[in-house]
Design an enzyme around this catalytic site. Structure first.
Site, PDB file in Angstrom:
ATOM      1  N   PHE A 134      48.023  76.301  48.667  1.00  6.80           N
ATOM      2  CA  PHE A 134      49.386  76.837  48.753  1.00  6.80           C
ATOM      3  C   PHE A 134      49.507  78.027  47.790  1.00  6.80           C
ATOM      4  O   PHE A 134      48.988  77.980  46.668  1.00  6.80           O
ATOM      5  CB  PHE A 134      50.389  75.735  48.393  1.00  6.80           C
ATOM      6  CG  PHE A 134      51.811  76.144  48.584  1.00  6.80           C
ATOM      7  CD1 PHE A 134      52.359  76.222  49.855  1.00  6.80           C
ATOM      8  CD2 PHE A 134      52.606  76.488  47.500  1.00  6.80           C
ATOM      9  CE1 PHE A 134      53.670  76.626  50.041  1.00  6.80           C
ATOM     10  CE2 PHE A 134      53.918  76.890  47.676  1.00  6.80           C
ATOM     11  CZ  PHE A 134      54.454  76.956  48.955  1.00  6.80           C
ATOM     12  N   TYR A 222      60.759  67.058  46.843  1.00 10.63           N
ATOM     13  CA  TYR A 222      61.687  67.337  47.959  1.00 10.63           C
ATOM     14  C   TYR A 222      61.052  67.184  49.325  1.00 10.63           C
ATOM     15  O   TYR A 222      61.709  67.397  50.322  1.00 10.63           O
ATOM     16  CB  TYR A 222      62.311  68.727  47.808  1.00 10.63           C
ATOM     17  CG  TYR A 222      61.344  69.853  47.487  1.00 10.63           C
ATOM     18  CD1 TYR A 222      60.480  70.348  48.446  1.00 10.63           C
ATOM     19  CD2 TYR A 222      61.304  70.402  46.210  1.00 10.63           C
ATOM     20  CE1 TYR A 222      59.603  71.371  48.146  1.00 10.63           C
ATOM     21  CE2 TYR A 222      60.434  71.427  45.901  1.00 10.63           C
ATOM     22  CZ  TYR A 222      59.576  71.912  46.875  1.00 10.63           C
ATOM     23  OH  TYR A 222      58.707  72.915  46.572  1.00 10.63           O
ATOM     24  N   LYS A 223      59.758  66.814  49.379  1.00  6.87           N
ATOM     25  CA  LYS A 223      59.109  66.605  50.677  1.00  6.87           C
ATOM     26  C   LYS A 223      59.205  65.114  51.021  1.00  6.87           C
ATOM     27  O   LYS A 223      60.275  64.616  51.342  1.00  6.87           O
ATOM     28  CB  LYS A 223      57.672  67.102  50.637  1.00  6.87           C
ATOM     29  CG  LYS A 223      57.548  68.592  50.288  1.00  6.87           C
ATOM     30  CD  LYS A 223      56.077  68.999  50.262  1.00  6.87           C
ATOM     31  CE  LYS A 223      55.911  70.416  49.748  1.00  6.87           C
ATOM     32  NZ  LYS A 223      56.453  71.426  50.639  1.00  6.87           N
ATOM     33  N   ARG A 372      53.365  73.643  62.165  1.00  4.29           N
ATOM     34  CA  ARG A 372      53.107  72.422  61.395  1.00  4.29           C
ATOM     35  C   ARG A 372      54.047  71.352  61.902  1.00  4.29           C
ATOM     36  O   ARG A 372      55.260  71.575  61.985  1.00  4.29           O
ATOM     37  CB  ARG A 372      53.376  72.641  59.910  1.00  4.29           C
ATOM     38  CG  ARG A 372      52.307  73.330  59.165  1.00  4.29           C
ATOM     39  CD  ARG A 372      52.504  73.178  57.670  1.00  4.29           C
ATOM     40  NE  ARG A 372      53.892  73.274  57.221  1.00  4.29           N
ATOM     41  CZ  ARG A 372      54.272  73.178  55.955  1.00  4.29           C
ATOM     42  NH1 ARG A 372      53.372  72.954  55.020  1.00  4.29           N
ATOM     43  NH2 ARG A 372      55.539  73.287  55.617  1.00  4.29           N
TER      44      ARG A 372
END
Ligand SMILES: Cc1ncc(COP(=O)(O)O)c(C=O)c1O
Length: 415
Positions: A134, A222-223, A372
């Site tokens: 990332f 937050y995922k 995704r």
């Protein structure tokens, strides 16, 4: 007919929508879905690996924290002071960390910087990262290399002369899953510390930080941890390393006794030394609510369901999307991937946008050409996966026939 024999790897895959419904009816964690805010007729949400759904309890928990602020004012700190470590310990239960090694603090990016520099300060040698990681991970490593003058190399490379190996356990684009124990053992043989980014792993795949011998880890909340947009992140430091490492941000929350207001910085023992400034109490309250549903069923049950959902998704991609020119851009082997799939197609961006605009499926797009798709065990049903691929196939077929026009949809600031 999907998946030929009806199995994909070791997981049985439903062969029809009715079989998918049967799987939902027999799903031992199906009820978890109702612990999240859901509306009838809303699009199928396959983007929980970007932003997890809102738990029903979140509003009440944040309201309770607001109430404490209203009534207790500064006296609330008597209890709030412990939240980074108590909620950290609860996150630790999801990632195989015994208490006293995880704290909630700052953002993932800031934690990468803090722990990465702490590791470099502890030992001479260079930095090894994953050039496919990332962007924030790559950027932090580039910045650390420039600031310290240490060489930065990208995998594949040998680890000779490395002080720090930093990589994600689940790759943000392809979902490629690292063997944390094997990678850590290899790094240790070379004399390097390993810093894991678990943003796409925590709350999704089984992680055993203590068991794998991991040194350092960070992750967002937050995922899959459902803490809400911009929720505070967490970090892990293996107990034996805590006294040996010093992080670069010498803030008062990392001080032995912050309220002694001492002249000189004297880092606290334990994980507190990896804090910097005042913790975000409203944010931590939401994180606490976000992990409750996961803790209530435990990671093994969630991972069983994730693997089955992803296997169904892979089988449906193979049957419906590959004939329309799509390609699986994730490992085909279920053992080698995490909780989402990357599907490459030249029309990915337009397809994702069209599905969102039509209120049918929410996935996301990652350049250059990847959709995704993340079926999240806590709230995605087998029928959702079944229907989502039908809808994606229908849009891809329209794109191929020219029915969507010949101009690409304009890029948005958030994709
Ligand atoms: C692997 C990884 N690390 C870090 C981040 C984000 O870091 P931050 O929360 O600091 O924005 C993401 C966001 O998607 C990510 O996928």
């Amino acid at each position: 007919m999907v998946g030929g024999t009806g199995t994909f790897g070791v997981v049985t895959v439903p062969q029809s929508r009715e079989e998918a419904e049967d799987r939902d009816a027999g799903d031992p964690v199906a009820a978890l879905r109702y612990e999240f805010e859901l509306a009838d007729g809303e699009p199928i949400y396959l983007d929980g690996n970007s932003l997890g759904r809102q738990p029903r309890a979140a509003a009440g928990r944040v309201a309770a924290a607001l109430g404490e602020w209203r009534t207790r004012l500064v006296g609330g700190w008597d209890d709030w002071i412990d939240l980074p470590s108590t909620v950290g310990d609860r996150i630790g239960r999801l990632v195989g960390a015994a208490p006293g090694q995880v704290v909630v603090s700052d953002s993932t990016t800031v934690n990468l910087f803090k722990l990465g520099l702490a590791a470099l300060d502890a030992g001479g040698g260079g930095i090894v990262g994953d050039g496919e990681d990332f962007p924030t991970v790559r950027y932090v490593l580039q910045g650390l290399a420039e600031r310290t003058g240490r060489p930065l190399r990208w995998l594949p490379t040998d680890l000779d002369g490395a002080a720090l190996l930093c990589l994600s356990a689940v790759n943000f684009r392809s979902a490629t899953l690292a063997d944390m124990a094997a990678v850590t053992a290899g790094a240790h043989r070379a004399g390097a510390l390993v810093l894991w980014d678990l943003s796409h792993a925590a709350g999704c795949v089984p992680v055993d930080l203590d068991g794998s011998g991991a040194d350092l880890a960070v992750g967002c909340t937050y995922k899959y941890l459902n803490g809400g947009p911009g929720a505070p992140a967490w970090l892990y430091v293996r107990r034996e390393l805590q006294g040996l490492l010093r992080q670069p941000i010498w803030g008062w929350w990392g001080q032995r006794d912050p309220f002694a207001m001492a002249d000189a910085y004297d880092p606290a023992p334990g994980t507190a030394r990896f804090l910097a400034g005042t913790p975000n109490i409203l944010g931590i309250a939401a994180v606490d609510a976000g992990i409750d549903p996961l803790l209530s069923v435990g990671m093994p049950a969630l991972w069983d369901k994730t693997r089955a959902l992803v296997a169904l998704l892979a089988a449906r991609v193979d049957a419906l999307l590959v004939p329309l020119g799509a390609r699986l851009a994730s490992p085909a082997d279920p053992e080698g991937r995490g909780g989402h799939l990357a599907v490459a197609h030249p029309d990915s961006w337009r397809t994702v946008r069209t599905l969102i605009d039509r209120g049918q499926v929410v996935g996301d797009f990652r350049p250059p050409d990847v959709m995704r798709l993340a079926p999240v065990a806590a709230y995605t049903r087998f029928v959702d996966v079944w229907d989502a691929v039908d809808r994606i196939a229908s849009v891809l077929a329209s794109a191929a026939s020219g029915a969507l026009g010949d101009r690409p949809a304009p890029r948005r600031r958030v994709t």
